[in-house]
Design an enzyme around this catalytic site. Structure first.
Site, PDB file in Angstrom:
ATOM      1  N   ASP A 185       0.834  -1.205   0.000  1.00 47.47           N
ATOM      2  CA  ASP A 185       0.000   0.000   0.000  1.00 47.47           C
ATOM      3  C   ASP A 185       0.870   1.257   0.000  1.00 47.47           C
ATOM      4  O   ASP A 185       0.564   2.242  -0.671  1.00 47.47           O
ATOM      5  CB  ASP A 185      -0.929   0.009   1.219  1.00 47.47           C
ATOM      6  CG  ASP A 185      -1.841  -1.204   1.265  1.00 47.47           C
ATOM      7  OD1 ASP A 185      -2.236  -1.683   0.187  1.00 47.47           O
ATOM      8  OD2 ASP A 185      -2.134  -1.686   2.378  1.00 47.47           O
ATOM      9  N   HIS A 212      -5.601  -3.459   5.263  1.00 47.61           N
ATOM     10  CA  HIS A 212      -4.961  -3.848   4.010  1.00 47.61           C
ATOM     11  C   HIS A 212      -5.990  -4.368   3.011  1.00 47.61           C
ATOM     12  O   HIS A 212      -5.777  -5.377   2.340  1.00 47.61           O
ATOM     13  CB  HIS A 212      -3.886  -4.906   4.291  1.00 47.61           C
ATOM     14  CG  HIS A 212      -3.068  -5.296   3.093  1.00 47.61           C
ATOM     15  ND1 HIS A 212      -2.358  -4.381   2.353  1.00 47.61           N
ATOM     16  CD2 HIS A 212      -2.845  -6.504   2.521  1.00 47.61           C
ATOM     17  CE1 HIS A 212      -1.725  -5.010   1.371  1.00 47.61           C
ATOM     18  NE2 HIS A 212      -2.013  -6.304   1.438  1.00 47.61           N
TER      19      HIS A 212
END
Length: 349
Positions: A185, A212
């Site tokens: 990310d 996530h």
């Protein structure tokens, strides 16, 4: 020619995080070998596992690289072992060999499980991957209970809580040694921000907090460096693209795979940071999904300072923009549900 290419690969990875010398040493790949360190990759024959094995073979901090999967691992190990770098490589296939694969490991990386296909959500992966993670963590508790565990297997928002419950039942749980790898990310947020801000990507840093998956991924572009005067529309678009980065790759591969290569790169970066911390390198800070008091949720991704015992300090969120504050409140119910789903699975099975 090949040695020149190898040097180029190492050099490119070393420049990945920052132009400043200190930040390169802290956030890119290390350039010096250190103590004997064993790294085990569980799921090493898979789409993430194979490129991850390659990248860990290139890391001079690794002295022993243990590659494990249910099948095909000896071939992957033989291939990777021919690379002329420091680490000794061994491959293990089948549950009967997992003890040898894990014993003495300092860091265990878990990319095992099925990949996401078009139309699948991370929740669709849960029933398969949850069982795999539980089984592997049971073995870790037996054979290398003090290792740092880097969880890549999705859905991370649930698999990290599953691992914590398995370790608690085994009496080996140490919240400082369990990490959900959210580095991809951060890698995406840096890349997308650099393109929009027209900044050198090696100089960009963007914290990413929350979880996530989807809206639980919250990039803090208000804290990005170098600062750029981006519009609210740009920030909204960058946030959504970061959140949907995995889906973007799944759809682009059209049923042929998921974000395996970029995930392997991100996993290798985070493992390198863990190794640096174990070796006493100061001020190693990465974002990770860990047990946390930053919010009311038991697990949360934020900046974490790494050290000789794993997590040295879980850092706070800092100042948030109004848009980020709104995003934080929106993500909490979904992240809470995913955490509870993992805990429930671990205790019911």
């Amino acid at each position: 020619m090949r040695s020149s290419m190898l040097r180029s690969v190492k050099s490119a990875i070393a420049r990945s995080s920052s132009a400043a010398g200190a930040q390169i040493q802290r956030r890119g790949y290390s350039v010096h070998s250190g103590p004997e360190r064993k790294v085990a990759v569980l799921g090493a024959a898979g789409g993430i596992g194979q490129p991850l094995a390659l990248l860990m073979k290139l890391n001079p901090l690794v002295s022993h690289l243990s590659l494990y999967d249910i099948a095909a691992t000896p071939g992957v190990a033989a291939d990777v072992s021919h690379i002329n770098t420091r680490s000794e490589v061994k491959g293990y296939a089948g549950e009967e060999n997992i003890r040898e694969a894990l014993e003495g490991a300092d860091v265990v990386i878990i990319p095992a499980g099925v990949p996401r296909k078009p139309g699948m959500t991370r929740d669709d992966l849960f029933n398969i991957n949850a069982g795999i993670v539980k089984s592997l963590c049971t073995a870790i508790a037996k054979y290398c209970p003090h290792a740092l565990v880097n969880m890549i297997s999705n859905p991370v928002n649930s698999t990290v809580p599953i691992a914590s419950e398995v370790f608690k039942k085994a009496g080996t749980y140490d919240e400082k040694r369990l990490f959900g790898v959210t580095t991809l990310d951060v890698v995406r947020a840096k890349t997308f921000y650099a393109g929009k801000a027209k900044a050198p990507v090696a100089e960009v840093n963007v914290p990413v907090v929350g979880g996530h998956a989807g809206i639980t991924i919250l990039p803090l572009f208000s804290q990005a460096t170098p600062q750029a005067n981006l519009s609210a529309e740009d920030i909204t678009a960058l946030t959504k693209r970061t959140q949907d980065g995995g889906t973007e790759v799944v759809e682009a591969k059209a049923g042929k795979g998921s974000a395996t290569l970029s995930m392997a790169y991100a996993g290798a970066l985070f493992a390198d940071a863990c190794l640096k911390g174990l070796n006493g390198v100061p001020d190693v800070v990465e974002c990770s999904f860990v047990q946390s008091n930053v919010t009311e949720l038991p697990f949360f991704a934020s900046k974490v300072r790494l050290g000789k015992n794993g997590v040295e300090e879980v850092l706070g969120l800092g100042s948030l923009s109004d848009y980020e504050k709104e995003g934080l409140e929106k993500l909490k119910p979904e992240l809470k549900a995913s955490i509870e789903k993992g805990i429930k699975f671990a205790n019911a099975n």
